[in-house]
Design an enzyme around this catalytic site. Sequence first.
Site, short mmCIF file in Angstrom:
data_model
loop_
_atom_site.label_atom_id
_atom_site.label_comp_id
_atom_site.label_asym_id
_atom_site.label_seq_id
_atom_site.Cartn_x
_atom_site.Cartn_y
_atom_site.Cartn_z
N THR A 197 -8.17 -13.26 -10.04
CA THR A 197 -8.69 -13.94 -8.86
C THR A 197 -9.29 -15.31 -9.21
OG1 THR A 197 -9.15 -11.88 -7.76
CG2 THR A 197 -10.53 -13.72 -7.13
N GLY A 227 -8.78 -5.65 -1.56
CA GLY A 227 -9.89 -5.54 -2.50
C GLY A 227 -11.14 -6.22 -1.99
N ASP A 228 -11.99 -6.62 -2.91
CA ASP A 228 -13.28 -7.22 -2.57
C ASP A 228 -13.16 -8.67 -2.10
OD1 ASP A 228 -12.41 -7.82 -5.19
OD2 ASP A 228 -14.41 -8.50 -5.74
N GLY A 249 -12.87 -9.15 -10.54
CA GLY A 249 -12.96 -7.90 -11.29
C GLY A 249 -12.32 -6.76 -10.54
N1 ASP Z 1 -11.09 -8.53 -7.35
C1 ASP Z 1 -9.68 -8.68 -7.15
C2 ASP Z 1 -9.15 -7.53 -6.35
O1 ASP Z 1 -9.57 -6.40 -6.58
C3 ASP Z 1 -8.90 -8.76 -8.40
C4 ASP Z 1 -9.33 -9.85 -9.32
O2 ASP Z 1 -10.50 -10.20 -9.38
O3 ASP Z 1 -8.45 -10.37 -10.01
O4 ASP Z 1 -8.28 -7.73 -5.54
#
Ligand code: ASP
Length: 330
Positions: A197, A227-228, A249
């Site tokens: 991300t 996701g988040d 993350g």
């Molecule tokens: N947090 C992101 C997700 O879970 C993934 C990432 O940080 O690369 O979609």
Amino acid sequence: MNSNAVIAIHGGAGTILRASMSASAEADYHAALHAVLSAGQRVLADGGSALDAVSEAVRLLEDCPLFNAGRGAVYTAAGTHELDAAIMDGSTLEAGAICCVTRLRNPILAARRVLERSEHVLFTGAGAEAFAAAQGLEFVEPEYFHTEARHRQWQLARGQDRVVLDHDGATLASASSSSDDDPTPHEPIDPNRKFGTVGAVALDQHGHVAAATSTGGVTNKQVGRVGDTPLIGAGCYADDATCAVSTTGSGEMFMRMVAAYDVAAQMAYRNVSLEEAAHDVVMNRLPKIDGRGGLIAVDARGNVTLPFNTEGMYRGFARIGETPVTAIYR
Ligand code: ASP
């Protein structure tokens, strides 16, 4: 005017692939981070808003194929791309986000339009794209997001029938082949154990903060998984009274911890510093539920903190008139 204006960015956190580290790959990442920071720094130096600085920084990170957002995004279990993004203005607490979009070149620009031109905060899928189309934003064919590197990561993850964060990426990466236009085996951070991300946080000369985050998610994720990143308070949060935060993350854990908001809440309710609050979230709270990754944060006084609990995180920050600082490892 606030002379502490500053921008910080991240391009994902994860496990360092020591066997494949190459000086030239490291240099590519540093150069990309440096260029993005310089662009954000220019916006701030010209008196632009923190919101403009983080929009521009994340737009550039989306366009850069080295990072898992926009071009270079990871693949879903169906071999497609689904992108998520969010942005928040700390001066008004206005926010905009979109998730599960497949054809928008720059998801962050759509999130920004949601913030500015919609009464809603979060749009998903077809509705998000209809909104973006009505706003005149640029659409691309799905192939635009394709890179050989991500495609091969997906095939490796698919072979194990797992999302990529769970498997032994070093083994997979060393088993994979390389080609000139394929950065996979030479990325400083193991691409198979990386959360790619991108995000930016900034404090402008007017004393306002903003945050933006954008992602392709995690390799081999189920179609429709979110996701988040596009969830305000989990992957992105900004409030002039406390701080601006962008995370990267294992998204499910960051959602369960409401990680970005927790940094702001700890500052407000526990009256601790930016650094102490961010450290507690990343080093104490997230690990309790096996949450891996990191975050970047700034407060209205110009403090910056970039904690992560993985071996590395692509990151950097820049103050007006100073050379940008970039880093990958601890
Ligand atoms: N947090 C992101 C997700 O879970 C993934 C990432 O940080 O690369 O979609």
